[in-house]
Design a protein around this motif. Structure first.
Motif, mmCIF file in Angstrom:
data_model
loop_
_atom_site.group_PDB
_atom_site.id
_atom_site.type_symbol
_atom_site.label_atom_id
_atom_site.label_comp_id
_atom_site.label_asym_id
_atom_site.label_seq_id
_atom_site.Cartn_x
_atom_site.Cartn_y
_atom_site.Cartn_z
ATOM 1 N N GLU A 11 0.814 -1.217 0.000
ATOM 2 C CA GLU A 11 0.000 0.000 0.000
ATOM 3 C C GLU A 11 0.845 1.264 0.000
ATOM 4 N N ASN A 12 2.182 1.057 -0.062
ATOM 5 C CA ASN A 12 3.138 2.174 -0.182
ATOM 6 C C ASN A 12 3.010 3.160 0.979
ATOM 7 N N ARG A 13 3.004 2.637 2.192
ATOM 8 C CA ARG A 13 2.915 3.489 3.382
ATOM 9 C C ARG A 13 3.673 2.839 4.531
ATOM 10 N N GLY A 14 3.947 3.653 5.565
ATOM 11 C CA GLY A 14 4.618 3.146 6.740
ATOM 12 C C GLY A 14 3.652 2.520 7.727
ATOM 13 N N VAL A 15 4.210 1.861 8.719
ATOM 14 C CA VAL A 15 3.427 1.168 9.741
ATOM 15 C C VAL A 15 3.124 2.129 10.886
ATOM 16 N N ARG A 16 1.882 2.109 11.347
ATOM 17 C CA ARG A 16 1.448 2.962 12.452
ATOM 18 C C ARG A 16 1.201 2.092 13.678
ATOM 19 N N ILE A 17 1.831 2.473 14.794
ATOM 20 C CA ILE A 17 1.786 1.667 16.020
ATOM 21 C C ILE A 17 1.342 2.537 17.182
ATOM 22 N N VAL A 18 0.442 2.020 18.001
ATOM 23 C CA VAL A 18 0.157 2.643 19.287
ATOM 24 C C VAL A 18 0.472 1.612 20.366
ATOM 25 N N ASP A 19 1.242 2.040 21.348
ATOM 26 C CA ASP A 19 1.682 1.169 22.444
ATOM 27 C C ASP A 19 0.871 1.527 23.685
ATOM 28 N N LEU A 20 0.040 0.610 24.132
ATOM 29 C CA LEU A 20 -0.906 0.835 25.228
ATOM 30 C C LEU A 20 -0.257 0.469 26.567
ATOM 31 N N GLY A 21 0.047 1.474 27.372
ATOM 32 C CA GLY A 21 0.793 1.220 28.607
ATOM 33 C C GLY A 21 2.253 1.004 28.265
ATOM 34 N N CYS A 22 2.837 1.990 27.584
ATOM 35 C CA CYS A 22 4.127 1.832 26.910
ATOM 36 C C CYS A 22 5.333 1.873 27.835
ATOM 37 N N GLY A 23 5.159 2.291 29.118
ATOM 38 C CA GLY A 23 6.341 2.530 29.925
ATOM 39 C C GLY A 23 7.161 3.633 29.290
ATOM 40 N N LYS A 30 -9.376 9.032 19.113
ATOM 41 C CA LYS A 30 -10.197 8.535 18.012
ATOM 42 C C LYS A 30 -10.091 9.379 16.750
ATOM 43 N N ASP A 31 -9.610 10.616 16.885
ATOM 44 C CA ASP A 31 -9.511 11.470 15.701
ATOM 45 C C ASP A 31 -8.243 11.185 14.902
ATOM 46 N N ARG A 32 -7.389 10.306 15.412
ATOM 47 C CA ARG A 32 -6.175 9.934 14.688
ATOM 48 C C ARG A 32 -6.514 8.928 13.583
ATOM 49 N N GLU A 33 -5.620 8.820 12.608
ATOM 50 C CA GLU A 33 -5.780 7.784 11.597
ATOM 51 C C GLU A 33 -5.690 6.408 12.277
ATOM 52 N N PRO A 34 -6.332 5.398 11.686
ATOM 53 C CA PRO A 34 -6.259 4.054 12.287
ATOM 54 C C PRO A 34 -4.814 3.581 12.416
ATOM 55 N N PHE A 35 -4.569 2.798 13.437
ATOM 56 C CA PHE A 35 -3.249 2.196 13.630
ATOM 57 C C PHE A 35 -3.249 0.779 13.061
ATOM 58 N N ASP A 36 -2.071 0.335 12.667
ATOM 59 C CA ASP A 36 -1.924 -1.038 12.182
ATOM 60 C C ASP A 36 -1.714 -2.016 13.327
ATOM 61 N N ILE A 37 -1.086 -1.540 14.397
ATOM 62 C CA ILE A 37 -0.812 -2.389 15.560
ATOM 63 C C ILE A 37 -1.233 -1.641 16.815
ATOM 64 N N TYR A 38 -2.114 -2.266 17.582
ATOM 65 C CA TYR A 38 -2.482 -1.786 18.917
ATOM 66 C C TYR A 38 -1.773 -2.739 19.877
ATOM 67 N N PHE A 39 -0.668 -2.265 20.428
ATOM 68 C CA PHE A 39 0.292 -3.152 21.086
ATOM 69 C C PHE A 39 0.302 -2.933 22.592
ATOM 70 N N SER A 40 0.497 -4.010 23.338
ATOM 71 C CA SER A 40 0.750 -3.896 24.776
ATOM 72 C C SER A 40 1.769 -4.957 25.164
ATOM 73 N N SER A 41 2.441 -4.768 26.268
ATOM 74 C CA SER A 41 3.458 -5.729 26.703
ATOM 75 C C SER A 41 3.520 -5.794 28.222
ATOM 76 N N TYR A 42 3.903 -6.963 28.700
ATOM 77 C CA TYR A 42 4.245 -7.198 30.104
ATOM 78 C C TYR A 42 3.180 -6.760 31.103
ATOM 79 N N GLY A 43 1.978 -7.278 30.913
ATOM 80 C CA GLY A 43 0.937 -7.108 31.920
ATOM 81 C C GLY A 43 0.340 -5.728 32.006
ATOM 82 N N SER A 44 0.656 -4.837 31.046
ATOM 83 C CA SER A 44 0.158 -3.470 31.161
ATOM 84 C C SER A 44 -1.369 -3.416 31.182
#
Length: 416
Positions: A59-71, A143-157
């Protein structure tokens, strides 16, 4: 609203425990975290992340990531250091997600101290940004942001959220996400041997328990400092499947569970502290020692008594099978170091599970191949780390994603 555990997290940030990698025998970035937990999370993510990145390229675009409880942004390090394939001796690293292919990494955390630390650590990387957010209030402010490709969390956040708040957050995410976005959930597993008193929790209230991060400190410090305690929600694999079905029904889109993984089934953070189970040996400390340069480990400390596993019709059998296999590998390594046995002398080989056979062959070959070396302490620096990796692979191959580890990783995909 004050963050749950804010006292603990703020203190940890001040002491540098959330800075980028510092290997050690205890603390936030101990060797198990670096060589086991981070790596197993990467292994679990690799095929799904590779597919997502290739789609973004088409799709000729970069990856968008949001890290939920990112530390302080540790999720960025996990996601950008995944190799496309297992490396042979001739290959250089080729990452699934190169940093230059990230359009945006947005780290969200309730702790302002974490947000500020992340901003300092990643100040030279314009694609990385941080914001303070209370995820108990859902994803609404973003919610007004463009959709993310990855909604990520790690280590019990996300275990900081009760089920009701998590459902609200995930409903917001499902509404916000694009087609085939990944949602990576990381919880505390309720069936861990660290807290068998939690295994039979039935009501929702019983699945929320007080938790402490006393493992951040050495044993001597733990005796002097009273650790902060805060409520966390503990999860099992069937809970995640129920959650996925509920989201599918309420959000009007498919939410598929791609993978469930138990992480740190025998080496969880509280095996050493014994905060919740006094019968445990400090196994994590011993495994940390396996990965420490020029430090020889007393391998007898790695042997685990299967009797520590309480009776449970579903959970006890696979845990005891893993412990028995673990002990076979450790004991064989001990004997092989003294040249007192060989693979051909092991009884019951044909009945061993394939992961156990592979672990034993790994140890046998490593010891045979380095026996001639005299410089650099080959036992401490070659054999013991390989024993650690063999045990790590054994645990990964025998896990079933039921919530039997300190961590339960769930990878979901939305389908609109």
């Amino acid at each position: 609203m004050q963050s749950v555990g804010e006292k603990t997290y703020s203190q940890a940030v001040r002491e540098g425990k959330y800075d980028l990698y510092v290997g050690n025998l205890f603390g936030k970035y101990d060797n198990v975290r670096t060589y086991w937990e981070d790596q197993l999370t990467r292994i679990a993510l690799r095929p799904f992340l590779r597919e997502l990145v290739e789609r973004c390229r088409r799709e000729n675009r970069g990856v968008r990531i949001v890290d939920l409880g990112c530390g302080a942004g540790q999720g960025y390090e996990i996601l950008t250091k995944i190799d496309r394939r297992d490396l042979d001796l001739g290959l250089q690293h080729e990452r699934v997600l190169p940093k230059e292919e990230i359009d945006l990494y947005l780290g969200l955390d309730i702790s302002q101290a974490m947000v500020e630390r992340g901003q300092v650590l990643f100040e030279s990387q314009p694609e990385v940004t941080f914001a303070q957010a209370d995820l108990r209030e859902g994803f609404g402010p973003f919610k007004d942001r463009e959709p993310f490709d990855i909604y990520f969390s790690s280590y019990g956040s996300l275990s900081h959220l009760n089920r009701q708040d998590l459902v609200k957050l995930l409903q917001d995410i499902c509404e916000h996400s694009g087609n085939e976005s990944l949602i990576v959930l990381d919880f505390l597993g309720r069936y861990s041997i660290e807290w068998p008193d939690f295994w039979f929790a039935d009501s929702e209230d019983e699945k929320v328990r007080d938790y402490t991060m006393s493992y951040l400190y050495s044993e001597a410090v733990r005796k002097e400092v009273e650790s902060d305690r805060f409520p966390l929600r503990f999860w099992v694999g069937s809970d995640v499947k129920d959650l996925s079905e509920e989201l599918t029904q309420t959000c009007g889109l498919g939410v598929e569970v791609l993978k469930l993984m138990d992480r740190s089934m025998l080496v969880g953070r509280h095996t050493d502290t014994q905060e919740y189970n006094k019968q445990l040996k400090p196994i994590r400390r011993a495994v940390n020692s396996l990965h420490q340069d020029y430090l020889r480990t007393n391998l007898e400390e790695l042997v685990i008594d299967p009797a520590i596993v309480p009776d449970h019709p579903v959970i006890a059998p696979p845990l005891r099978e893993l412990i028995d296999s673990w002990n076979v590998v450790v004991e064989y390594c001990q004997q092989r170091l003294w040249e007192r046995c060989s693979l051909t002398q092991l009884e019951g080989w044909d009945d061993f599970a394939k992961p156990l056979q592979f672990a034993l062959m790994t140890i046998d070959r490593v010891i045979a191949d380095v026996g001639w070396m005299w410089y650099g302490d080959p036992r401490a620096n070659i054999i013991e780390p390989q024993l650690g990796y063999a045990l790590r692979t054994l645990e990964y191959e025998m896990q079933r994603g039921r919530g039997c580890g300190h961590g339960l990783v769930a990878i979901l995909k939305t389908q609109k």
